[in-house]
Design a protein around this motif. Sequence first.
Motif, PDB file in Angstrom:
ATOM      1  N   ALA A   1       0.667  -1.163   0.124  1.00 53.26           N
ATOM      2  CA  ALA A   1       0.051  -0.122   0.121  1.00 53.26           C
ATOM      3  C   ALA A   1       0.857   1.366  -0.023  1.00 53.26           C
ATOM      4  O   ALA A   1       0.557   2.142  -0.602  1.00 53.26           O
ATOM      5  N   GLY A   2       2.130   1.334   0.720  1.00 56.93           N
ATOM      6  CA  GLY A   2       2.712   2.496   0.933  1.00 56.93           C
ATOM      7  C   GLY A   2       3.439   2.381  -0.803  1.00 56.93           C
ATOM      8  O   GLY A   2       3.736   3.731  -0.937  1.00 56.93           O
ATOM      9  N   ILE A   3       3.907   1.397  -1.309  1.00 56.45           N
ATOM     10  CA  ILE A   3       4.334   1.674  -2.779  1.00 56.45           C
ATOM     11  C   ILE A   3       3.512   2.077  -3.582  1.00 56.45           C
ATOM     12  O   ILE A   3       3.607   3.015  -4.502  1.00 56.45           O
ATOM     13  N   ALA A   4       2.319   1.378  -3.483  1.00 55.53           N
ATOM     14  CA  ALA A   4       1.007   1.803  -4.611  1.00 55.53           C
ATOM     15  C   ALA A   4       0.602   3.509  -4.435  1.00 55.53           C
ATOM     16  O   ALA A   4       0.133   3.956  -5.442  1.00 55.53           O
ATOM     17  N   SER A   5       0.834   4.007  -3.084  1.00 52.75           N
ATOM     18  CA  SER A   5       0.363   5.175  -2.991  1.00 52.75           C
ATOM     19  C   SER A   5       0.916   6.178  -3.590  1.00 52.75           C
ATOM     20  O   SER A   5       0.762   7.539  -3.858  1.00 52.75           O
ATOM     21  N   LYS A   6       2.170   5.793  -4.302  1.00 52.61           N
ATOM     22  CA  LYS A   6       3.017   6.876  -4.941  1.00 52.61           C
ATOM     23  C   LYS A   6       2.650   6.945  -6.452  1.00 52.61           C
ATOM     24  O   LYS A   6       3.055   7.559  -7.209  1.00 52.61           O
ATOM     25  N   ALA A   7       1.508   5.955  -6.746  1.00 49.55           N
ATOM     26  CA  ALA A   7       1.282   6.026  -8.247  1.00 49.55           C
ATOM     27  C   ALA A   7      -0.046   6.404  -8.267  1.00 49.55           C
ATOM     28  O   ALA A   7      -1.101   6.578  -7.378  1.00 49.55           O
ATOM     29  N   ASP A   8      -0.400   6.803  -9.281  1.00 49.52           N
ATOM     30  CA  ASP A   8      -1.739   7.231  -9.529  1.00 49.52           C
ATOM     31  C   ASP A   8      -3.052   6.360  -9.442  1.00 49.52           C
ATOM     32  O   ASP A   8      -3.937   6.414  -8.893  1.00 49.52           O
TER      33      ASP A   8
ATOM     34  N   LEU B   1      13.596  -1.044   3.657  1.00 46.08           N
ATOM     35  CA  LEU B   1      13.269  -0.204   2.304  1.00 46.08           C
ATOM     36  C   LEU B   1      12.580   1.035   2.305  1.00 46.08           C
ATOM     37  O   LEU B   1      12.442   1.635   1.499  1.00 46.08           O
ATOM     38  N   PHE B   2      11.580   1.031   3.478  1.00 38.23           N
ATOM     39  CA  PHE B   2      10.519   1.937   3.402  1.00 38.23           C
ATOM     40  C   PHE B   2      11.130   3.471   3.627  1.00 38.23           C
ATOM     41  O   PHE B   2      10.571   4.334   2.983  1.00 38.23           O
TER      42      PHE B   2
END
Length: 220
Positions: A148-155, A213-214
């Motif tokens: 979710a943290g990674i995906a939040s950076k995408a549209d 990595l976060f």
Amino acid sequence: MNEIKTLIWKEVTLEWRQKYALSGMLLYVVSTVFVCYLSFNLRRNQLTPIVWNTLFWIILLFTAVNAIAKSFSQERHGRLLYYYSLCSPQAIIISKIIYNSLVMAVLSVLGFAIYAFVMGNPIQDNGLFSICILLASTGFASVLTLIAGIASKADNSATLMAVLSFPIILPMLLMTIRLAKNAMDGLDWSVSTDEITTLLSIDLIVITLSYLLFPYLWRS
């Protein structure tokens, strides 16, 4: 530790103010269980223990996705900048993993109680099944929180979250179903050592990777 405790308390406070989120998850579990009950029509004994086990974990998996997907998407950009100036990224991700694990554990226990009441309870070893629920809740929460943290950076965060989480969630789900099947059959705990070790290892690896990595993701 003080940062983590404060951030966890912040998550609890926000969840308590927005009670509709947790209530919506409970409603989702209840409605899904009821639909399964109507679909399989227990009067005809069409629900075998294997199907019972698979359905339960699929329900919990989709509940976890719906509950944890909002971990970062609900945070506004200004609030994230405020966190950036006050907290370390390690404290942010660990607090969210702990909080989401607790939420998933509560939803899993309540979901199991409702599911067992409506669909019956074929579990013979409740202790082993409880360990299975604990490991699965932690695993689902840790994986989905990081994704979710990674995906939040995408549209298109919802699609990206589904694509990224599938390769990790699928083997974890299969291992969880296998461990739960051993609990249903009442097998000795020594038979389930490999499954328990594997699930625990996956949980620890994901939490460790999140911790390491976060910070790089947080800087972006």
